[in-house]
Design a protein around this motif. Structure first.
Motif, short mmCIF file in Angstrom:
data_model
loop_
_atom_site.label_atom_id
_atom_site.label_comp_id
_atom_site.label_asym_id
_atom_site.label_seq_id
_atom_site.Cartn_x
_atom_site.Cartn_y
_atom_site.Cartn_z
N GLY A 102 -7.43 -25.16 2.82
CA GLY A 102 -6.02 -24.99 2.47
C GLY A 102 -5.84 -23.99 1.35
O GLY A 102 -4.96 -23.12 1.42
N ALA A 103 -6.71 -24.05 0.33
CA ALA A 103 -6.58 -23.11 -0.78
C ALA A 103 -6.84 -21.69 -0.32
O ALA A 103 -6.12 -20.76 -0.69
N GLU A 104 -7.86 -21.53 0.56
CA GLU A 104 -8.15 -20.19 1.07
C GLU A 104 -6.98 -19.63 1.86
O GLU A 104 -6.65 -18.45 1.75
N LEU A 105 -6.38 -20.51 2.67
CA LEU A 105 -5.25 -20.05 3.49
C LEU A 105 -4.04 -19.72 2.64
O LEU A 105 -3.34 -18.74 2.89
N LEU A 106 -3.80 -20.53 1.60
CA LEU A 106 -2.58 -20.36 0.82
C LEU A 106 -2.66 -19.21 -0.16
O LEU A 106 -1.64 -18.65 -0.55
N PHE A 107 -3.88 -18.87 -0.57
CA PHE A 107 -4.04 -17.88 -1.64
C PHE A 107 -3.28 -16.57 -1.40
O PHE A 107 -2.47 -16.17 -2.25
N PRO A 108 -3.47 -15.90 -0.25
CA PRO A 108 -2.72 -14.64 -0.06
C PRO A 108 -1.21 -14.83 -0.06
O PRO A 108 -0.49 -13.97 -0.57
N PHE A 109 -0.75 -15.96 0.46
CA PHE A 109 0.70 -16.18 0.51
C PHE A 109 1.27 -16.34 -0.90
O PHE A 109 2.34 -15.83 -1.21
N ILE A 110 0.53 -17.06 -1.76
CA ILE A 110 1.03 -17.25 -3.13
C ILE A 110 1.02 -15.93 -3.88
O ILE A 110 1.97 -15.61 -4.60
N VAL A 111 -0.04 -15.13 -3.68
CA VAL A 111 -0.08 -13.82 -4.36
C VAL A 111 1.07 -12.94 -3.87
O VAL A 111 1.75 -12.28 -4.65
N MET A 112 1.32 -12.99 -2.56
CA MET A 112 2.41 -12.19 -1.99
C MET A 112 3.76 -12.64 -2.58
O MET A 112 4.60 -11.80 -2.93
N PHE A 113 3.93 -13.95 -2.72
CA PHE A 113 5.19 -14.45 -3.26
C PHE A 113 5.36 -14.04 -4.72
O PHE A 113 6.45 -13.65 -5.14
N GLY A 114 4.26 -14.09 -5.47
CA GLY A 114 4.33 -13.64 -6.87
C GLY A 114 4.72 -12.18 -6.96
O GLY A 114 5.58 -11.80 -7.76
N ALA A 115 4.12 -11.36 -6.09
CA ALA A 115 4.46 -9.94 -6.08
C ALA A 115 5.92 -9.75 -5.69
O ALA A 115 6.63 -8.91 -6.26
N TYR A 116 6.38 -10.55 -4.73
CA TYR A 116 7.80 -10.48 -4.35
C TYR A 116 8.70 -10.77 -5.54
O TYR A 116 9.69 -10.08 -5.76
N ILE A 117 8.33 -11.78 -6.34
CA ILE A 117 9.17 -12.13 -7.48
C ILE A 117 9.25 -10.98 -8.47
O ILE A 117 10.33 -10.60 -8.92
N PHE A 118 8.09 -10.37 -8.82
CA PHE A 118 8.21 -9.35 -9.87
C PHE A 118 8.71 -8.01 -9.36
O PHE A 118 9.26 -7.23 -10.13
N ILE A 119 8.54 -7.74 -8.06
CA ILE A 119 9.08 -6.48 -7.55
C ILE A 119 10.60 -6.54 -7.47
O ILE A 119 11.29 -5.55 -7.71
N HIS A 120 11.13 -7.74 -7.16
CA HIS A 120 12.59 -7.88 -7.02
C HIS A 120 13.24 -8.38 -8.30
O HIS A 120 14.28 -9.04 -8.25
N GLY A 121 12.66 -8.07 -9.46
CA GLY A 121 13.20 -8.59 -10.72
C GLY A 121 14.62 -8.14 -11.00
O GLY A 121 15.37 -8.87 -11.63
N HIS A 122 15.01 -6.95 -10.52
CA HIS A 122 16.35 -6.46 -10.83
C HIS A 122 17.38 -6.97 -9.84
O HIS A 122 18.57 -6.70 -10.01
N LEU A 123 16.95 -7.68 -8.79
CA LEU A 123 17.90 -8.14 -7.77
C LEU A 123 18.03 -9.66 -7.73
O LEU A 123 19.14 -10.18 -7.57
N THR A 124 16.92 -10.37 -7.85
CA THR A 124 16.94 -11.83 -7.71
C THR A 124 16.45 -12.45 -9.03
O THR A 124 15.87 -11.76 -9.85
N PRO A 125 16.70 -13.75 -9.21
CA PRO A 125 16.19 -14.41 -10.40
C PRO A 125 14.67 -14.30 -10.48
O PRO A 125 14.01 -14.26 -9.46
N GLY A 126 14.16 -14.26 -11.67
CA GLY A 126 12.71 -14.13 -11.83
C GLY A 126 12.39 -12.91 -12.65
O GLY A 126 13.09 -12.59 -13.60
N GLY A 127 11.34 -12.24 -12.29
CA GLY A 127 10.91 -11.09 -13.04
C GLY A 127 9.42 -11.11 -13.26
O GLY A 127 8.71 -11.80 -12.53
N GLY A 128 8.98 -10.40 -14.25
CA GLY A 128 7.55 -10.22 -14.45
C GLY A 128 6.82 -11.48 -14.85
O GLY A 128 5.74 -11.75 -14.35
N PHE A 129 7.41 -12.28 -15.73
CA PHE A 129 6.68 -13.44 -16.23
C PHE A 129 6.52 -14.52 -15.17
O PHE A 129 5.41 -15.01 -14.96
N PRO A 130 7.59 -14.94 -14.46
CA PRO A 130 7.38 -15.92 -13.39
C PRO A 130 6.46 -15.40 -12.29
O PRO A 130 5.62 -16.15 -11.78
N GLY A 131 6.62 -14.12 -11.92
CA GLY A 131 5.76 -13.58 -10.87
C GLY A 131 4.30 -13.59 -11.28
O GLY A 131 3.43 -14.00 -10.51
#
Lengths: 235, 130
Positions: A102-131
């Motif tokens: 499960g950890a192996e499977l989830l790892f890329p998805f969590i990294v992708m979601f983190g990248a999504y959060i910090f890339i969209h910092g100017h549009l959606t809630p979040g930013g660099g620190f949560p991402g």
């Protein structure tokens, strides 16, 4: 018993005192002084839809630089406190098959979601620190599931330092172009992305700075986790 | 579009009902393993119902389809992660020696562990004699 009751009474007095102080502040009334300026000018001055990240990165960018410095000092301090010549993971029990898979499977998805959060910092809630914290969580997951997992240290520490340096570099470019530190040169001088506010390619240098901060925070927190999970090995 | 809204509302209702059942199971069940069984299963199902329902409800009320997409993504994430976390919790509870309910009849896992341990000690004994 006496200690506990004294502590409770003291806390009650302090709480009453604070409540008395706050009782004079009315709720639901418009008490903004600077806030109005931010809300009215945030779009044309920074290009960001998210006013919070615009304030944190653009209007008060110096504070964010300070926060990044605090995190860097925390990570360095943990490393300095726990420094030993030879340290290894001492966990003996591997997680069960379900957990590791499960950890192996989830790892890329969590990294992708983190990248999504910090890339969209100017549009959606979040930013660099949560991402960045989300990305560090992915590495924590791997650390928890496997006994032998280790982050690639050399690459991580270099990336961390480079990210911190590029944040200062972006600020210095602003100093050279616009006249003060952390001047938003992409938006103010180049007017890049002025006609698509609210889409991905807008927001001046907020996405760039948040990508840098996200990478920095992610690698830093992973490093702290790594340092804290290792124990000294005696030979 | 009202069909979508009604469907969403029904799903949210079903989901909250399952949430209630899971909280009830947490109080009602006798030991850790039974509690985990009831609470994780029904809470996962309840979350799925609520999330997909909220997405459909929002679409039915005239908001964009991105609501549905996002809620389905969250629901899928929960569907994949909740059983894994429940598995890890129950396994950790067993390893730290929390007893089964006294009404339990069989504990095949303990038998398996004991058999394995026995085989290992015998193997090491034979190795020592040689």
């Amino acid at each position: 018993m006496l200690k506990r009751s004294l502590a409770i009474i003291t806390l009650l007095i302090v709480g009453y005192w604070l409540a008395q102080g706050l009782a004079g502040v009315p709720f639901g009334e418009d008490k903004m002084l600077v806030g109005h300026y931010y809300l009215q000018h945030v779009k044309e001055q920074t290009g960001a839809v998210n006013a919070v990240t615009a304030i944190v990165v653009n209007y008060r960018g110096f504070d964010t630089l300070g926060e990044v410095t605090v995190l860097f000092i925390a990570s360095t301090g943990v490393a300095a406190l726990l420094w030993r010549k030879k340290r290894e993971r001492t966990a003996k029990v591997e997680g069960s098959v379900v957990l590791t898979t499960g950890a192996e499977l989830l790892f890329p998805f969590i990294v992708m979601f983190g990248a999504y959060i910090f890339i969209h910092g100017h549009l959606t809630p979040g930013g660099g620190f949560p991402g960045g914290a989300t990305i560090a969580t992915a590495f924590l997951l791997l650390y928890m599931a496997f006994t032998i997992y280790e982050i690639p240290h050399k690459a991580f520490e270099k990336v961390e330092g480079l990210a911190g340096m590029s944040y200062v570099l972006v600020g210095l470019i602003g100093l050279a172009i616009g006249g003060y530190f952390l001047f938003d040169w992409i938006w103010q001088t180049w007017h890049w992305g002025t006609d698509n506010i609210g889409r991905l390619f807008s927001g001046g240098f907020i996405p760039i700075i948040y990508t840098i901060i996200g990478i920095k925070v992610g690698t830093e927190l992973s490093g702290i986790v790594d340092n804290m999970l290792k124990e000294e090995v005696r030979e | 579009m009202n069909v979508l809204s009604a469907l969403g509302e029904a799903l949210v209702l079903i989901g909250t009902f399952f949430y209630f059942l899971s909280a009830l199971g947490l109080i009602r069940m006798p030991d850790v393993y039974n509690r985990m069984q009831t609470s994780t299963k029904s809470a996962t199902l309840g979350s799925l119902g609520v999330m997909v329902g909220v997405g459909l409800w929002a679409v039915g009320d005239g908001l964009s389809w991105s609501w549905f997409t996002k809620s389905v993504v969250i629901a899928l994430f929960l569907l994949l992660t909740n059983p894994i976390s429940a598995h890890a919790l129950i396994r950790a509870a067993y390893k730290s020696g929390i007893p089964l309910w006294q009404g339990s009849v069989v504990d095949k896992y303990r038998e398996h562990l004991e058999a394995k341990e026995k085989a290992e000690t015998e193997a090491s004994k034979e190795g020592g004699e040689e």
